[in-house]
Enzyme design. Structure first.
Site, PDB file in Angstrom:
ATOM      1  CG  HIS A  67      47.143 -11.133  26.188  1.00 42.73           C
ATOM      2  ND1 HIS A  67      47.516  -9.810  26.377  1.00 42.73           N
ATOM      3  CD2 HIS A  67      46.658 -11.191  24.919  1.00 42.73           C
ATOM      4  CE1 HIS A  67      47.223  -9.109  25.298  1.00 42.73           C
ATOM      5  NE2 HIS A  67      46.718  -9.914  24.381  1.00 42.73           N
ATOM      6  CG  HIS A  69      46.346 -12.183  21.384  1.00 44.21           C
ATOM      7  ND1 HIS A  69      45.248 -11.568  21.939  1.00 44.21           N
ATOM      8  CD2 HIS A  69      45.883 -13.329  20.800  1.00 44.21           C
ATOM      9  CE1 HIS A  69      44.166 -12.311  21.701  1.00 44.21           C
ATOM     10  NE2 HIS A  69      44.530 -13.379  21.011  1.00 44.21           N
ATOM     11  CG  ASP A  71      49.318  -7.555  19.691  1.00 39.19           C
ATOM     12  OD1 ASP A  71      48.922  -8.702  19.979  1.00 39.19           O
ATOM     13  OD2 ASP A  71      48.675  -6.533  19.982  1.00 39.19           O
ATOM     14  CG  HIS A  72      50.218  -8.008  23.980  1.00 39.40           C
ATOM     15  ND1 HIS A  72      49.973  -6.978  24.852  1.00 39.40           N
ATOM     16  CD2 HIS A  72      49.305  -7.880  23.001  1.00 39.40           C
ATOM     17  CE1 HIS A  72      48.938  -6.272  24.421  1.00 39.40           C
ATOM     18  NE2 HIS A  72      48.504  -6.808  23.298  1.00 39.40           N
ATOM     19  CG  HIS A 144      42.120  -9.830  25.649  1.00 40.12           C
ATOM     20  ND1 HIS A 144      41.489  -8.943  24.815  1.00 40.12           N
ATOM     21  CD2 HIS A 144      43.204 -10.282  24.953  1.00 40.12           C
ATOM     22  CE1 HIS A 144      42.172  -8.860  23.670  1.00 40.12           C
ATOM     23  NE2 HIS A 144      43.208  -9.674  23.731  1.00 40.12           N
ATOM     24  CG  ASP A 214      45.448  -6.358  24.394  1.00 42.97           C
ATOM     25  OD1 ASP A 214      46.109  -5.341  24.669  1.00 42.97           O
ATOM     26  OD2 ASP A 214      45.571  -6.985  23.332  1.00 42.97           O
ATOM     27  CG  HIS A 272      46.195  -2.571  22.413  1.00 45.99           C
ATOM     28  ND1 HIS A 272      45.096  -2.875  21.654  1.00 45.99           N
ATOM     29  CD2 HIS A 272      47.034  -3.631  22.280  1.00 45.99           C
ATOM     30  CE1 HIS A 272      45.242  -4.084  21.116  1.00 45.99           C
ATOM     31  NE2 HIS A 272      46.421  -4.557  21.471  1.00 45.99           N
TER      32      HIS A 272
END
Lengths: 311, 311
Positions: A67, A69, A71-72, A144, A214, A272
């Protein structure tokens, strides 16, 4: 069908939730299968984590983004740029949810930069299976705060076990005939015909790994992860933080353990991990959880997990 | 004019050239002056380098980007996103060459993200001075493969030294009158008038630090760096790689040493070290260079350099 034995290991490159800590970088999990490296998510700093690991960043051929975000995925531009500076020519495949093409397009235009190789962005729908020959990767919807996917890596079936004893009993001499039969070919000797099924057992299942990205735990995940070897599951919070987990669309370690149990997974690896937990607090994360699912591991950066074949 | 003493230290967050190595992250240099942190460049992974350093990533108020190669700016989106996840409210100022506004605009739209604070992008022309009260920062053109800037940090002058002995000789009693004079006020006592210049010496220069970013050495740099305390100079290659340095718009360590000598700098710190040199090869980088400019240091990640006042 694939060759008899392949090395398959999971290398955890980033195990922190949302932002990095000195101990944990943001999300990325590598799957190394023989000479190929597949990444699941690619948070900022993943290229350097690869450089600090047993893997080479130049070996990465496919990246699956769960996805959008930061941090991914924020490690993608730097990885692509360093590959270019190191003269990569082989194309790189990036897979992810709807919107991926636009994102990759934007990333490729950041600053002064021209890739030395093709970067192909391929959007996946929910429940879509991509067949790479020796394995498939199937997407399924995550639960999520923003749209996202989980991924199922499924190795193709292996050939059955060759029964050497039986072959010898039948009078087949050790040597070229053995290998022909092992390759699925029919052999003839002294007017006798031997077919592979006479000496080769039933096909054996390939290995199966599920990466949730996530997500809250879902029935779909349990279904998709059925009898898998490893679930790599969102384990952001300890069991006492269920409310926060629901609020932010994450899982507690207990949520993950229950899902792994229902799916009859062999091993659960939690990642995570929220930056609120120091490495010393890992015991808080799983102390009651191991009772639900004993084969639970909290991932750490650079941890390697060898996935063996089921007997 | 600024207060009498301020702590000023340089913290090297990333000292590798072009791509990271296990030992060195990509470019970022922090200047910590009292409670404020100023970044010069912000390569991928800078937020985590900050977390591993003595500084807090939340203290960063200003970021100066030298040019738009990924290893100098790809840490911005992650830094801004983590600041948001940690509830920052204070605005963040980003400075850089023409094109910065578009770049920051793109970065702010990457993935699902809304900043919790204002991010202000301010493009700088060549030779532009920004006055922040206690210090100024001046841009000057770099000589690199793409348009870029170098930056001069110049502290404002400090008040002169208070001559306590002379004040006592003149009959001024120690106490409130001393501090009034030190603050630049006129004091009267028994029909006598004392002005600050009677007991306070000439103004003392503030400290000066120059950051070249990626650049060949230039006459402009030497001029701008005149009598500075520290030049942080591109030192990508060893002296035997001059041709490569010219080809890619970088400097050799010898180029940097000659510039530092001409500028009569106090200290030269080399950074943007090519990944081709391991830490053990640092001696190759500066062995002949120290003869040209003895006060030369090769930066390492997390190295801290305290900038003292000149006497």
């Amino acid at each position: 069908m694939v060759k008899d034995m392949s090395q398959l290991k999971i290398v955890f490159l980033g195990t922190s939730g949302s932002w990095p800590t000195p101990e944990r970088n943001v999300s990325s999990v590598a799957l190394k299968r023989d000479g190929e490296v597949i990444l699941f998510d690619c948070g900022e700093g993943t290229q350097r984590q690869l450089m600090c690991s047993s893997l080479s960043f130049m070996q990465v051929d496919k990246v699956f983004i769960s996805h959008f975000h930061g941090d991914h995925f924020l490690g993608l531009p730097g990885l692509i740029q360093s590959m270019t500076l190191n003269d990569r020519e082989k194309e790189l495949l990036i897979f992810g949810p709807a919107g991926l093409k636009g994102l990759v397009n934007t990333i490729m235009g950041l600053g002064y930069f021209n890739a030395s190789f093709r970067v192909i962005a391929r959007e996946m729908r929910d429940h879509e299976t991509l067949d790479f020959g020796e394995y498939t990767i199937t997407s399924y919807p995550a639960d999520h705060s923003v749209p996202g996917l989980g991924f199922v890596f499924q190795e193709a079936e292996r050939t059955g076990r060759f029964n050497k004893e039986k072959a010898l009993e039948m009078g087949i001499p050790e040597g070229p005939m053995f290998s022909k039969l092992q390759k699925g070919q029919i052999v003839k000797m002294n007017d006798k015909t031997f077919t592979p099924d006479m000496v080769i057992g039933p096909k054996r299942p390939g290995r199966k790994i599920v990466y949730t990205g996530d997500s809250r735990p879902t029935g779909t995940l349990v279904q998709k992860a059925k009898d898998c070897d490893v679930i790599i599951h969102d384990g952001t919070f300890a069991p006492d933080m269920e409310e926060k987990a629901i609020e932010y669309g994450h899982s507690t370690t207990l949520n993950a353990a229950k899902a792994a149990k229902k799916a009859r997974a062999k091993t659960l690896i939690l990642t995570h991990i929220s930056p609120r937990y120091s490495e010393n607090e890992e015991t808080d994360l799983i102390k009651d959880v191991k009772q639900v699912f004993p084969s639970t591991i909290v991932a750490r950066d650079f941890m390697e997990f060898e996935v063996s074949y089921r007997e």
